[in-house]
Design an enzyme around this catalytic site. Sequence first.
Site, PDB file in Angstrom:
ATOM      1  N   HIS A  50       0.848  -1.189   0.000  1.00  0.00           N
ATOM      2  CA  HIS A  50       0.000   0.000   0.000  1.00  0.00           C
ATOM      3  C   HIS A  50       0.886   1.244   0.000  1.00  0.00           C
ATOM      4  O   HIS A  50       2.045   1.196   0.407  1.00  0.00           O
ATOM      5  CB  HIS A  50      -0.894   0.009   1.233  1.00  0.00           C
ATOM      6  CG  HIS A  50      -1.937  -1.054   1.238  1.00  0.00           C
ATOM      7  ND1 HIS A  50      -3.007  -1.027   2.105  1.00  0.00           N
ATOM      8  CD2 HIS A  50      -2.095  -2.182   0.500  1.00  0.00           C
ATOM      9  CE1 HIS A  50      -3.771  -2.082   1.904  1.00  0.00           C
ATOM     10  NE2 HIS A  50      -3.231  -2.799   0.931  1.00  0.00           N
ATOM     11  N   GLU A  52       0.999   3.821   1.936  1.00  0.00           N
ATOM     12  CA  GLU A  52       1.536   4.186   3.248  1.00  0.00           C
ATOM     13  C   GLU A  52       2.687   3.271   3.653  1.00  0.00           C
ATOM     14  O   GLU A  52       3.705   3.739   4.170  1.00  0.00           O
ATOM     15  CB  GLU A  52       0.435   4.119   4.324  1.00  0.00           C
ATOM     16  CG  GLU A  52      -0.726   5.057   4.087  1.00  0.00           C
ATOM     17  CD  GLU A  52      -1.870   4.445   3.289  1.00  0.00           C
ATOM     18  OE1 GLU A  52      -2.989   4.978   3.379  1.00  0.00           O
ATOM     19  OE2 GLU A  52      -1.667   3.430   2.574  1.00  0.00           O
ATOM     20  N   CYS A  79      -5.785   2.035   6.028  1.00  0.00           N
ATOM     21  CA  CYS A  79      -6.477   0.815   6.445  1.00  0.00           C
ATOM     22  C   CYS A  79      -5.870   0.337   7.774  1.00  0.00           C
ATOM     23  O   CYS A  79      -4.840   0.859   8.218  1.00  0.00           O
ATOM     24  CB  CYS A  79      -6.339  -0.259   5.366  1.00  0.00           C
ATOM     25  SG  CYS A  79      -4.688  -0.989   5.249  1.00  0.00           S
ATOM     26  N   CYS A  82      -2.123  -0.527   7.473  1.00  0.00           N
ATOM     27  CA  CYS A  82      -1.269   0.645   7.311  1.00  0.00           C
ATOM     28  C   CYS A  82      -1.229   1.488   8.582  1.00  0.00           C
ATOM     29  O   CYS A  82      -0.168   1.982   8.974  1.00  0.00           O
ATOM     30  CB  CYS A  82      -1.740   1.484   6.135  1.00  0.00           C
ATOM     31  SG  CYS A  82      -1.479   0.669   4.539  1.00  0.00           S
TER      32      CYS A  82
END
Length: 146
Positions: A50, A52, A79, A82
Amino acid sequence: MATKEDKDWMNIAIEQAKQGKTPFGAVMVNNENDYMVAHNTTKLDGATAHAEINVIQKLNQLTYADSKKLTLYSTVEPCPMCMSAIVWAGIGRVVFGATIADAAKYGNQISITCKEVVEKSWYTIDLKSGVERNKCIALFENKFSS
């Protein structure tokens, strides 16, 4: 209300998302306004890549004395995976555009907010939502105009 500085950094995150051709872009900023950028690369690098996580992986390239003084800008609310990584990295501030609820309208999401993750952690993280939200939501609709 979002500051001009927060909007400027979020627009850099939005450009990262566009470069990656996904709705997900991130920027990590230190006190001197040095920064690192990343976008989602899950199609190439697997499920945990992801935006992040990718920008956290670059922390060794950013100068800082205290990770709690770093700010992470993300086009979408982090999320649970993350946000947990953000907690473990010790980052002190997170600014995001679209919410998990916004993202859920376009695909599967785990409906645990970043605030819920922070509330279960051992320190407080300053969270700011809704910065350039409409532009961030537009990324899900492939509206890549500025």
